[in-house]
Design a protein around this motif. Structure first.
Motif, PDB file in Angstrom:
ATOM      1  N   ASN A  86     -13.123   9.016  15.029  1.00  6.59           N
ATOM      2  CA  ASN A  86     -12.622   9.701  13.941  1.00  6.59           C
ATOM      3  C   ASN A  86     -12.270   8.372  13.057  1.00  6.59           C
ATOM      4  OD1 ASN A  86     -12.614  11.544  11.327  1.00  6.59           O
ATOM      5  ND2 ASN A  86      -9.808  11.648  12.840  1.00  6.59           N
ATOM      6  N   LEU A  87     -12.720   7.837  12.198  1.00  5.58           N
ATOM      7  CA  LEU A  87     -11.744   7.535  11.052  1.00  5.58           C
ATOM      8  C   LEU A  87     -10.896   7.611  10.883  1.00  5.58           C
ATOM      9  CD1 LEU A  87     -11.244   3.919  10.570  1.00  5.58           C
ATOM     10  CD2 LEU A  87     -13.743   4.406   9.013  1.00  5.58           C
ATOM     11  N   GLU A  88      -9.874   7.984  10.888  1.00  5.55           N
ATOM     12  CA  GLU A  88      -8.826   8.617   9.370  1.00  5.55           C
ATOM     13  C   GLU A  88      -8.262   7.824   8.100  1.00  5.55           C
ATOM     14  OE1 GLU A  88      -6.166  12.531   9.368  1.00  5.55           O
ATOM     15  OE2 GLU A  88      -6.828  11.610  11.912  1.00  5.55           O
ATOM     16  N   THR A  89      -9.076   7.206   8.136  1.00  2.88           N
ATOM     17  CA  THR A  89      -8.932   5.795   6.994  1.00  2.88           C
ATOM     18  C   THR A  89      -9.573   5.503   6.275  1.00  2.88           C
ATOM     19  OG1 THR A  89      -6.831   4.992   9.015  1.00  2.88           O
ATOM     20  CG2 THR A  89      -7.824   3.610   7.304  1.00  2.88           C
ATOM     21  N   ALA A  90      -9.057   5.526   5.065  1.00  2.00           N
ATOM     22  CA  ALA A  90     -10.091   4.349   3.834  1.00  2.00           C
ATOM     23  C   ALA A  90     -10.160   3.143   3.957  1.00  2.00           C
ATOM     24  CB  ALA A  90      -9.492   5.153   2.074  1.00  2.00           C
ATOM     25  N   ILE A  91     -10.869   2.851   3.859  1.00  2.00           N
ATOM     26  CA  ILE A  91     -11.692   0.608   3.759  1.00  2.00           C
ATOM     27  C   ILE A  91     -11.402   0.625   2.609  1.00  2.00           C
ATOM     28  CG2 ILE A  91     -13.040  -0.922   5.047  1.00  2.00           C
ATOM     29  CD1 ILE A  91     -14.065   1.170   7.034  1.00  2.00           C
ATOM     30  N   THR A  92     -10.707   0.751   1.786  1.00  2.00           N
ATOM     31  CA  THR A  92     -10.913   0.448   0.251  1.00  2.00           C
ATOM     32  C   THR A  92      -9.463  -0.291  -0.033  1.00  2.00           C
ATOM     33  OG1 THR A  92     -10.668   0.885  -1.669  1.00  2.00           O
ATOM     34  CG2 THR A  92      -9.908   2.551   0.159  1.00  2.00           C
ATOM     35  N   GLY A  93      -9.276  -0.953  -1.109  1.00  2.00           N
ATOM     36  CA  GLY A  93      -8.351  -2.241  -2.146  1.00  2.00           C
ATOM     37  C   GLY A  93      -8.229  -0.506  -3.238  1.00  2.00           C
ATOM     38  N   SER A  94      -8.624   0.103  -3.567  1.00  2.00           N
ATOM     39  CA  SER A  94      -8.692   0.708  -4.032  1.00  2.00           C
ATOM     40  C   SER A  94      -6.875   1.441  -4.449  1.00  2.00           C
ATOM     41  CB  SER A  94      -8.761   2.096  -4.413  1.00  2.00           C
ATOM     42  OG  SER A  94      -8.616   3.434  -5.427  1.00  2.00           O
ATOM     43  N   GLU A  95      -6.650   1.280  -6.054  1.00  2.00           N
ATOM     44  CA  GLU A  95      -4.998   1.956  -6.115  1.00  2.00           C
ATOM     45  C   GLU A  95      -5.038   3.427  -6.706  1.00  2.00           C
ATOM     46  OE1 GLU A  95      -2.989   0.384  -5.017  1.00  2.00           O
ATOM     47  OE2 GLU A  95      -2.986  -2.012  -5.088  1.00  2.00           O
ATOM     48  N   ASP A  96      -6.127   3.950  -6.621  1.00  2.00           N
ATOM     49  CA  ASP A  96      -5.662   5.892  -6.959  1.00  2.00           C
ATOM     50  C   ASP A  96      -5.193   6.073  -6.556  1.00  2.00           C
ATOM     51  OD1 ASP A  96      -6.574   7.223  -8.462  1.00  2.00           O
ATOM     52  OD2 ASP A  96      -8.605   7.284  -9.108  1.00  2.00           O
ATOM     53  N   HIS A  97      -4.210   6.485  -5.770  1.00  2.00           N
ATOM     54  CA  HIS A  97      -3.922   7.382  -4.499  1.00  2.00           C
ATOM     55  C   HIS A  97      -4.100   8.651  -4.990  1.00  2.00           C
ATOM     56  CE1 HIS A  97      -0.118   6.718  -7.163  1.00  2.00           C
ATOM     57  NE2 HIS A  97       0.477   7.884  -6.192  1.00  2.00           N
ATOM     58  N   TRP A  98      -4.309   9.078  -4.436  1.00  2.00           N
ATOM     59  CA  TRP A  98      -4.269  11.092  -4.203  1.00  2.00           C
ATOM     60  C   TRP A  98      -2.861  11.376  -4.578  1.00  2.00           C
ATOM     61  CZ3 TRP A  98      -8.857  13.241  -4.846  1.00  2.00           C
ATOM     62  CH2 TRP A  98      -8.815  15.135  -5.711  1.00  2.00           C
ATOM     63  N   PRO A  99      -2.602  11.728  -5.666  1.00  2.00           N
ATOM     64  CA  PRO A  99      -1.389  12.091  -6.156  1.00  2.00           C
ATOM     65  C   PRO A  99      -1.171  13.514  -5.469  1.00  2.00           C
ATOM     66  CG  PRO A  99      -3.389  13.226  -8.385  1.00  2.00           C
ATOM     67  CD  PRO A  99      -3.550  12.085  -7.541  1.00  2.00           C
ATOM     68  N   GLY A 100      -0.160  13.539  -5.144  1.00  2.00           N
ATOM     69  CA  GLY A 100       0.975  15.110  -4.907  1.00  2.00           C
ATOM     70  C   GLY A 100       0.103  15.266  -2.552  1.00  2.00           C
ATOM     71  N   LYS A 101      -0.340  14.196  -3.076  1.00  2.00           N
ATOM     72  CA  LYS A 101       0.037  13.531  -1.477  1.00  2.00           C
ATOM     73  C   LYS A 101       0.557  12.922  -0.483  1.00  2.00           C
ATOM     74  CE  LYS A 101      -3.608  13.349   2.403  1.00  2.00           C
ATOM     75  NZ  LYS A 101      -3.923  12.811   2.729  1.00  2.00           N
ATOM     76  N   GLY A 102       1.577  13.421   0.523  1.00  2.00           N
ATOM     77  CA  GLY A 102       2.718  12.162   1.327  1.00  2.00           C
ATOM     78  C   GLY A 102       2.499  11.161   1.787  1.00  2.00           C
ATOM     79  N   ILE A 103       0.921  11.083   2.651  1.00  2.00           N
ATOM     80  CA  ILE A 103       0.544   9.858   3.257  1.00  2.00           C
ATOM     81  C   ILE A 103      -0.946   9.143   2.330  1.00  2.00           C
ATOM     82  CG2 ILE A 103      -0.112   8.971   6.100  1.00  2.00           C
ATOM     83  CD1 ILE A 103       3.009   9.893   5.834  1.00  2.00           C
ATOM     84  N   HIS A 104      -0.683   7.932   2.812  1.00  2.00           N
ATOM     85  CA  HIS A 104      -1.770   7.213   2.044  1.00  2.00           C
ATOM     86  C   HIS A 104      -2.386   6.390   2.900  1.00  2.00           C
ATOM     87  CE1 HIS A 104       0.386   9.110  -1.233  1.00  2.00           C
ATOM     88  NE2 HIS A 104      -1.626   9.980  -1.493  1.00  2.00           N
ATOM     89  N   TYR A 105      -3.726   6.560   3.819  1.00  2.00           N
ATOM     90  CA  TYR A 105      -3.897   5.271   4.378  1.00  2.00           C
ATOM     91  C   TYR A 105      -5.010   4.633   3.964  1.00  2.00           C
ATOM     92  CZ  TYR A 105      -0.812   7.480   8.828  1.00  2.00           C
ATOM     93  OH  TYR A 105      -0.809   7.797   9.643  1.00  2.00           O
ATOM     94  N   ARG A 106      -5.106   2.594   4.247  1.00  2.00           N
ATOM     95  CA  ARG A 106      -5.974   2.508   3.936  1.00  2.00           C
ATOM     96  C   ARG A 106      -6.091   0.931   4.809  1.00  2.00           C
ATOM     97  NH1 ARG A 106      -4.319   0.157  -2.084  1.00  2.00           N
ATOM     98  NH2 ARG A 106      -2.565  -0.752  -1.928  1.00  2.00           N
ATOM     99  N   MET A 107      -7.652   0.335   4.779  1.00  2.00           N
ATOM    100  CA  MET A 107      -7.610  -0.664   5.159  1.00  2.00           C
ATOM    101  C   MET A 107      -8.370  -1.685   4.447  1.00  2.00           C
ATOM    102  SD  MET A 107      -9.146  -1.037   8.955  1.00  2.00           S
ATOM    103  CE  MET A 107     -11.078  -0.137   8.699  1.00  2.00           C
ATOM    104  N   HIS A 108      -7.763  -2.889   4.425  1.00  2.00           N
ATOM    105  CA  HIS A 108      -8.720  -4.236   3.717  1.00  2.00           C
ATOM    106  C   HIS A 108     -10.031  -4.235   4.016  1.00  2.00           C
ATOM    107  CE1 HIS A 108      -9.567  -7.568   1.803  1.00  2.00           C
ATOM    108  NE2 HIS A 108      -8.920  -7.657   1.237  1.00  2.00           N
TER     109      HIS A 108
END
Length: 375
Positions: A86-108
């Motif tokens: 289960n990959l629980e991390t977005a693979i992205t350089g996007s800066e459009d974080h989801w508003p209202g969420k406490g945690i935002h995971y991403r990797m390059h």
């Protein structure tokens, strides 16, 4: 367990959540900007510093196989036919974080090669972090996985794509049909549900009968002789050992009504109990396999630093479980290493204690692996 799966069985490697963002992303050769939108931590490098206070200096610019540590040796030794996580991390350089969420995971996106380092065949994406960086982040995640040659299921550019399985051929043995779905009990926002003209995840209906019917429709359309169906489900709370009755009911319905052969459950940050039902394996919570939680206090008794590599052998003709061995591992310095003998015994005792209500137990074998028993 034999070094290689016999011709009459399919061996899988399964693990829990791969949370390769934040601190882990920062020690890779390529990394996203470190700024975070969390209420208390604003810089991903702070998670690196917390881990270093706990275990000493961490390397920087690590190779893509660093995080897998001792797991790579067991993957080579046991030679599973297919590798699933289960990959629980977005693979992205996007800066459009989801508003209202406490945690935002991403990797390059260039760090997607770490998935290749463990020869992952497919990743489940129906979880509560895949859209942390918006729809642009999801699109980039899907593209990055495709470029890396890693199949995915559970999220897509519309509902049909999100429900579509990853179909993994096992030459000479059959196929593994890998489905990924999520429950709102794991914290997946309702707005993330995919629709006919809307990207998102496969979010199951709350009612068990409707959820089982959705899965059954997809399985019946594709399952044939020699096919094994794995349903990867993101469900339930992060902490605690109680298995809600609704989860047991859904798991059994997927086996009885949808023809699912193995339930790969996750969301809990630590290992939970497991069950055998009609000779089918139900893993209710595989725990985290990679995370950057080292040095964060508050949940010590759950031992979220301990995890398992699951190696089930299944009969491709009947779908029944033939054998299950589990390698006890420990997350330390942002990588997995062999668990100490005392930690392995702790995991065996935990599974046995939790299994009193599920009809299962675990024992340690001479090689230091856990074997699932049905007392």
């Amino acid at each position: 367990m034999t070094p290689h799966a016999a011709p009459d069985r399919i061996r899988l490697f399964l693990c829990g959540d791969l949370m390769t963002g934040r601190g882990i992303d920062q020690i890779m050769p390529w990394h996203c900007p470190p700024h975070l939108h969390e209420p208390y931590v604003r810089d991903a490098r702070d998670y690196v510093e917390l881990a270093e206070r706990e275990s000493g200096p961490l390397p920087r610019g690590v190779a893509e196989d660093y995080v897998w540590g001792d797991a790579l040796r067991w993957l080579a030794a046991l030679a599973p036919d297919r590798h699933l996580a289960n990959l629980e991390t977005a693979i992205t350089g996007s800066e459009d974080h989801w508003p209202g969420k406490g945690i935002h995971y991403r990797m390059h996106p260039r760090n997607a090669r770490l998935l290749q380092a463990a020869s992952l065949d497919a990743c489940a994406l129906a979880n509560n972090h895949v859209l942390d960086w918006g729809y642009a982040g999801l699109a980039e995640t899907l593209d990055a996985l495709e470029r890396a040659g890693v199949a995915s299921a559970g999220a897509g550019r519309n509902l049909a794509a999100a429900r579509a399985p990853a179909i993994l051929k096992v030459p000479g043995k059959g196929r593994v049909i890998f489905l990924s779905m999520g429950s709102d009990t794991s914290g997946i926002p309702a707005q993330w549900a995919a629709a006919s003209r809307q990207a998102g995840v496969w979010l199951l209906p709350e009612r068990t009968s409707r959820a089982a019917a959705e899965v059954a429709a997809g399985v019946q359309a594709i399952k044939g002789p020699g096919d094994l169906v794995v349903a990867s489900i993101h469900w339930g709370s992060n902490w605690g050992y109680t298995i809600p009755e609704a989860q047991r009911t859904l798991a059994r319905a997927l086996i009885d009504e949808a023809g699912v052969d193995l339930i790969h459950g996750h969301s809990s940050h630590h290992v939970r109990g497991m069950e055998l039902y009609r000779d089918r394996l139900i893993l209710y919570g595989c725990g985290d396999f990679l995370n950057d939680y080292e040095g964060i206090g508050g949940h010590g008794p759950f031992r979220d630093d301990l995890t398992l590599m699951y190696f089930p052998d299944l009969d491709p003709r009947s779908g029944r479980l033939l054998d299950l061995r589990m390698r006890p591992m420990r997350i330390r310095r942002f990588r997995v290493e062999d668990a100490a003998p005392g930690d392995a015994r702790w995991l065996a005792e935990l599974i046995t204690t939790l299994g009193k209500q599920l009809g299962t137990a675990a024992t340690l074998d001479a090689e230091g692996a856990l074997r699932l028993d049905s007392p």
